[in-house]
Design a protein around this motif. Sequence first.
Motif, short mmCIF file in Angstrom:
data_model
loop_
_atom_site.label_atom_id
_atom_site.label_comp_id
_atom_site.label_asym_id
_atom_site.label_seq_id
_atom_site.Cartn_x
_atom_site.Cartn_y
_atom_site.Cartn_z
N VAL A 143 69.98 -49.06 -21.97
CA VAL A 143 69.40 -47.71 -21.89
C VAL A 143 69.50 -47.18 -20.45
O VAL A 143 69.84 -46.02 -20.23
CB VAL A 143 67.94 -47.71 -22.38
CG1 VAL A 143 67.22 -46.43 -21.96
CG2 VAL A 143 67.90 -47.87 -23.89
N ASN A 144 69.23 -48.04 -19.49
CA ASN A 144 69.20 -47.56 -18.10
C ASN A 144 70.58 -47.13 -17.59
O ASN A 144 70.72 -46.08 -16.96
CB ASN A 144 68.65 -48.65 -17.19
CG ASN A 144 68.16 -48.08 -15.86
OD1 ASN A 144 67.64 -46.97 -15.81
ND2 ASN A 144 68.31 -48.85 -14.80
N TYR A 145 71.60 -47.91 -17.91
CA TYR A 145 72.92 -47.66 -17.30
C TYR A 145 73.96 -47.07 -18.26
O TYR A 145 74.87 -46.37 -17.82
CB TYR A 145 73.49 -48.96 -16.73
CG TYR A 145 72.64 -49.58 -15.67
CD1 TYR A 145 72.40 -48.93 -14.46
CD2 TYR A 145 72.04 -50.82 -15.87
CE1 TYR A 145 71.59 -49.50 -13.49
CE2 TYR A 145 71.24 -51.41 -14.90
CZ TYR A 145 71.01 -50.74 -13.72
OH TYR A 145 70.22 -51.29 -12.75
N ASN A 146 73.84 -47.36 -19.56
CA ASN A 146 74.89 -46.95 -20.50
C ASN A 146 74.48 -45.82 -21.44
O ASN A 146 75.30 -44.96 -21.77
CB ASN A 146 75.33 -48.15 -21.36
CG ASN A 146 75.78 -49.33 -20.53
OD1 ASN A 146 75.12 -50.36 -20.50
ND2 ASN A 146 76.89 -49.19 -19.82
N ASN A 147 73.25 -45.83 -21.90
CA ASN A 147 72.84 -44.83 -22.89
C ASN A 147 71.41 -44.34 -22.63
O ASN A 147 70.50 -44.61 -23.41
CB ASN A 147 72.95 -45.42 -24.30
CG ASN A 147 72.74 -44.37 -25.38
OD1 ASN A 147 72.61 -43.18 -25.09
ND2 ASN A 147 72.70 -44.80 -26.63
N PRO A 148 71.22 -43.58 -21.53
CA PRO A 148 69.87 -43.05 -21.26
C PRO A 148 69.33 -42.19 -22.40
O PRO A 148 68.11 -42.07 -22.55
CB PRO A 148 70.09 -42.21 -19.99
CG PRO A 148 71.27 -42.81 -19.33
CD PRO A 148 72.16 -43.24 -20.46
N GLN A 149 70.22 -41.61 -23.21
CA GLN A 149 69.75 -40.75 -24.30
C GLN A 149 68.83 -41.49 -25.26
O GLN A 149 67.88 -40.92 -25.80
CB GLN A 149 70.96 -40.18 -25.06
CG GLN A 149 70.57 -39.18 -26.14
CD GLN A 149 69.78 -38.00 -25.58
OE1 GLN A 149 70.18 -37.40 -24.58
NE2 GLN A 149 68.66 -37.66 -26.20
#
Length: 409
Positions: free
Chosen positions: A175-181
Motif C-alpha cells: 500500500v505504501n509504495y505500490n498501491n496507495p489507492q
Amino acid sequence: MENTSFDQCIKCTVCTVYCPVSKHNPDFLGPKTYGPDGERLRRKDPAYYDEMMSACTNCKRCETACPSGVKIGDIIAIARKKHAKKPLSPKTVRDFILGHTDLMGSLSTPFAPIVNAVTDVKPIKSLMHKTLGIHDHKRLPKYARGGTFRRWFNKQRAQQEKFDRQVHYFHGCYVNYNNPQQGKDLVKVLNAMGIGVTLLEKEQCCGVPLIANGFFKKATQNAQRNVSAMTNALQQHSAPILSTSSTCAMTLRDEYPHVLNVDNGAVRDKIHYISRFLLTEFMHGNQPKMKKLNLRVDYHTPCHLEKSGNQLYTIELLRAIPGIHLNILDSQCCGSAGTYGFKAEHYQTSIKIGTPVFDTITENQPDFVITDCETCKWQIEENTPHQAIHPLSLIAMALANDDDSLTDN
C-alpha cells in the motif's frame, strides 16, 4: 519458543496431497518429508537438511489440511533459518532485492516513472533473467507515481483525528509504495462508518518477504520494531490494529512468535484482517450506505487468508454489497507465493500451479477478480485479461455518498 508440534504428525500424508508444489515438481518430496519427518532427523544431525526445502512456497496449505495441527510450514521455515546456506552469488543479490521491499520501495518511489519504465524494457528483463535469475516473463511491481501512502496520509491526519472512534492501520509495503489507492479506500470506507484512522509510528515491513528469501535476522529486527510500535500505539489509544493484506495480518499474528521467536502476546489479540473487522461492524448495524453495482465478480481466496480462517468474513462482506453477482472460485493456490514466482528456477512451477485458476477466470469473464492478496493480484493480472482488486476497493466503489473531502494528492 521451540516448535514441537511435529510429534503430533500421524503420517496421513494429507499435507503432501494438498501441497501445490508436490503436484508439479517431482523433485520436491513434500511437506511431510521436509517437515515433521525431516525435523526428527535434523535434530540428530543437521546434515539431513535438504536444499530442496527452498522450493517450499510457504503457502501454508499443508497446515490448513493437517488434521493434527502440525505447523508444517513453520517447521520448514525454521529449518531454513537454522541450516540454509546463503553463498555470495547473483541469486543472493536477487533475493536481497526481492526480500527488502521496504528498502527498495523507499529508494524507487521518488523515481517511479523511470524505475517502472526501465524494468519493463525487454533487454533489461533479459539481462536480469540471465544474471540475477528474475524470470523475464514476470513484471516487477510498479511503484506509485504520486508518492507514498504515508505522504498522502500526512495531509489527512488532522481530519482523521476529529473522529471519536479510531483504528490503527498497518498499511504494509504494498500500500505504501505500490498501491496507495488501497489505503485511501480504507480511509474512505472507515470514515463513511464514522471511524478515523491513525498510522503506526515507524512501521517496518511485516517481514514475510525477508523470511521467504532467507533474511531472518532482518525479519526478526522488523518484528521487534513493529511489536514495539504496536505496543506504543495501544498505550496511547486502545483500538484495533487493522491490515488490508492477508499475508501481513497472518505474519504479525502468527509468524512472529512461531518463526521469529518474537513475543507479540501484548498486541496479538488487537491485530485483525480488515474483512473480519468490517463484517463485525456491519452485523452490529454500522454499515455504510451503498449503491447497487451490477457487477459479476470472481473471488479468489489467498492461501494465507484461508490458513488464518478469515475467508468467510470476506465472502460475507462481498455478499453485503448490493448488486454483486459473486462467483467463489475453488480453493486453489495461484502459484505466486509472494516473490517465489519471480525466481527463474521456480517460475514454471508457479505457472503450473496457477493455471487452473487462470483458466477458470478467463472462461468466466468476470467484470473484476476480487482477492485479498497483492501478489495473487499480480499473478492473476499477468496471466488473465482481467483486473484484480481488493474487496475493500469494491466496497469503496459502492459507497453511495463518496467522500470527496479527502485530499487527493
